[in-house]
Design a protein around this motif. Structure first.
Motif, PDB file in Angstrom:
ATOM      1  N   LEU A  82     -35.915  14.301 -11.242  1.00 51.02           N
ATOM      2  CA  LEU A  82     -35.998  14.292 -12.479  1.00 51.02           C
ATOM      3  C   LEU A  82     -36.916  12.853 -13.112  1.00 51.02           C
ATOM      4  CD1 LEU A  82     -32.201  14.264 -13.843  1.00 51.02           C
ATOM      5  CD2 LEU A  82     -33.644  16.149 -13.251  1.00 51.02           C
TER       6      LEU A  82
ATOM      7  N   ASN B 139     -39.495  13.583 -16.012  1.00 52.98           N
ATOM      8  CA  ASN B 139     -39.130  14.677 -16.882  1.00 52.98           C
ATOM      9  C   ASN B 139     -38.789  14.378 -18.090  1.00 52.98           C
ATOM     10  OD1 ASN B 139     -39.444  16.200 -14.486  1.00 52.98           O
ATOM     11  ND2 ASN B 139     -37.409  16.996 -14.612  1.00 52.98           N
ATOM     12  N   GLY B 140     -39.045  15.288 -19.122  1.00 56.35           N
ATOM     13  CA  GLY B 140     -38.551  15.193 -20.179  1.00 56.35           C
ATOM     14  C   GLY B 140     -37.258  15.043 -20.482  1.00 56.35           C
TER      15      GLY B 140
ATOM     16  N   ASP C 242     -35.332  18.298 -20.745  1.00 57.96           N
ATOM     17  CA  ASP C 242     -35.029  19.210 -19.492  1.00 57.96           C
ATOM     18  C   ASP C 242     -34.216  18.421 -18.436  1.00 57.96           C
ATOM     19  OD1 ASP C 242     -37.163  20.730 -20.616  1.00 57.96           O
ATOM     20  OD2 ASP C 242     -38.803  19.701 -19.915  1.00 57.96           O
ATOM     21  N   SER C 243     -34.002  17.205 -18.373  1.00 57.44           N
ATOM     22  CA  SER C 243     -33.290  16.383 -17.349  1.00 57.44           C
ATOM     23  C   SER C 243     -31.713  16.648 -17.786  1.00 57.44           C
ATOM     24  CB  SER C 243     -33.606  14.977 -17.343  1.00 57.44           C
ATOM     25  OG  SER C 243     -34.734  14.678 -16.815  1.00 57.44           O
TER      26      SER C 243
ATOM     27  N   ILE D 217     -30.423  19.393 -19.375  1.00 60.06           N
ATOM     28  CA  ILE D 217     -30.235  20.697 -18.863  1.00 60.06           C
ATOM     29  C   ILE D 217     -29.970  20.664 -17.418  1.00 60.06           C
ATOM     30  CG2 ILE D 217     -31.071  23.144 -18.683  1.00 60.06           C
ATOM     31  CD1 ILE D 217     -32.577  22.405 -21.129  1.00 60.06           C
ATOM     32  N   VAL D 218     -30.694  19.924 -16.447  1.00 63.61           N
ATOM     33  CA  VAL D 218     -30.208  19.802 -15.147  1.00 63.61           C
ATOM     34  C   VAL D 218     -28.745  19.225 -14.960  1.00 63.61           C
ATOM     35  CG1 VAL D 218     -30.780  18.925 -12.973  1.00 63.61           C
ATOM     36  CG2 VAL D 218     -32.519  19.787 -14.481  1.00 63.61           C
TER      37      VAL D 218
ATOM     38  N   ALA E  80     -27.189  19.187 -24.954  1.00 61.27           N
ATOM     39  CA  ALA E  80     -28.281  18.516 -24.286  1.00 61.27           C
ATOM     40  C   ALA E  80     -28.579  17.057 -25.075  1.00 61.27           C
ATOM     41  CB  ALA E  80     -29.327  19.428 -24.048  1.00 61.27           C
TER      42      ALA E  80
ATOM     43  N   ARG F  74     -43.555  19.856 -26.503  1.00 61.45           N
ATOM     44  CA  ARG F  74     -43.774  20.034 -25.297  1.00 61.45           C
ATOM     45  C   ARG F  74     -43.923  18.804 -24.257  1.00 61.45           C
ATOM     46  NH1 ARG F  74     -47.976  24.658 -24.035  1.00 61.45           N
ATOM     47  NH2 ARG F  74     -49.453  22.842 -24.521  1.00 61.45           N
TER      48      ARG F  74
ATOM     49  N   THR G  56     -44.634  14.106 -12.581  1.00 58.06           N
ATOM     50  CA  THR G  56     -44.600  15.178 -13.715  1.00 58.06           C
ATOM     51  C   THR G  56     -45.681  14.363 -14.816  1.00 58.06           C
ATOM     52  OG1 THR G  56     -42.603  15.762 -13.561  1.00 58.06           O
ATOM     53  CG2 THR G  56     -43.138  15.705 -15.759  1.00 58.06           C
TER      54      THR G  56
END
Length: 217
Positions: free
Chosen positions: A35, A38-39, A42-43, A45-46, A56, A130, A160
């Motif tokens: 991670l 990462n954004g 996005d993290s 969601i993981v 989220a 993004r 990343t």
């Protein structure tokens, strides 16, 4: 910011682990490393996939608050030579931007503790649609600074983040911390900022621009 300017990645990893374990899950160091850079959405969601039963945005807010509390308790651990490099850039009259996937409020908290006016602009993870590895955060920072992205240097510690910098067409220098940066396309890799000066940045910039000009001819 995280991992490049300040060594807060362990704080994030601890916050992730505590949150997942509070829902009965497990989280390894190797999973946490995936991670890095990462954004935050996005993290999050993981982390949902690892068993965290929260939205989220709620996860992002919870992790951010946990890390902020840790910073207030333990202080801001600057990476070796990073603060000195920022000071040198300011003394040389070089405009600077902080491009981070942390929330803007977190970035502002840390910038306030640097001790001098270190950045002209801040682009946080909540300022772009993004996140890294897309180039958008760097392109936004260049826009705010009023400069061509090709006339900038991006300094990154994560794969990343480095992918975002390379994609933006900035001169990209990797300063690895927790993860290896080989093969991502950096113009240069430095082991550390310690002992480096603004002159070293100028030299790397000149070499990268010469290489690009030669490749285009």
């Amino acid at each position: 910011m995280d991992g490049t300017l300040v060594n807060t990645e362990p704080y994030w990893m601890d916050a992730e682990t505590d949150l997942i374990e509070s829902f009965g899950g497990t989280w390894s160091h190797e999973q946490a490393l995936e991670l890095v850079g990462n954004g935050l959405i996005d993290s999050a969601i993981v982390l949902q996939g690892a068993g965290v039963r929260m939205g989220a945005v709620e996860i992002v807010d919870e992790l951010t608050e946990r890390v902020r509390v840790r910073l207030q308790k333990d202080g801001v651990p600057f990476r070796p030579g990073a603060r000195e490099m920022l000071r040198g850039l300011r003394d040389a009259g070089i405009r600077t931007g902080l491009v981070t996937m942390s929330l803007r409020r977190m970035a502002e908290d840390i910038v306030d503790l640097i001790g001098f006016d270190a950045f002209d602009v801040i682009v946080g993870g909540d300022d772009v649609e993004r996140p890294k590895p897309f180039p958008d955060p760097y392109l936004r920072a260049a826009e705010l600074l009023g400069v061509d992205i090709a006339d900038t240097i991006a300094l990154e510690d994560s794969r990343t983040g480095l992918q975002a910098a390379v994609a933006s067409q900035a001169v990209a220098i990797g300063v690895p911390h927790l993860v290896d940066l080989d093969g991502v396309g950096a113009d240069a890799i430095w082991d550390t900022f310690e002992g480096r000066t603004v002159d070293d940045l100028f030299a790397e910039f000149g070499r990268a621009r010469s290489c690009r000009a030669g490749a285009a001819s």
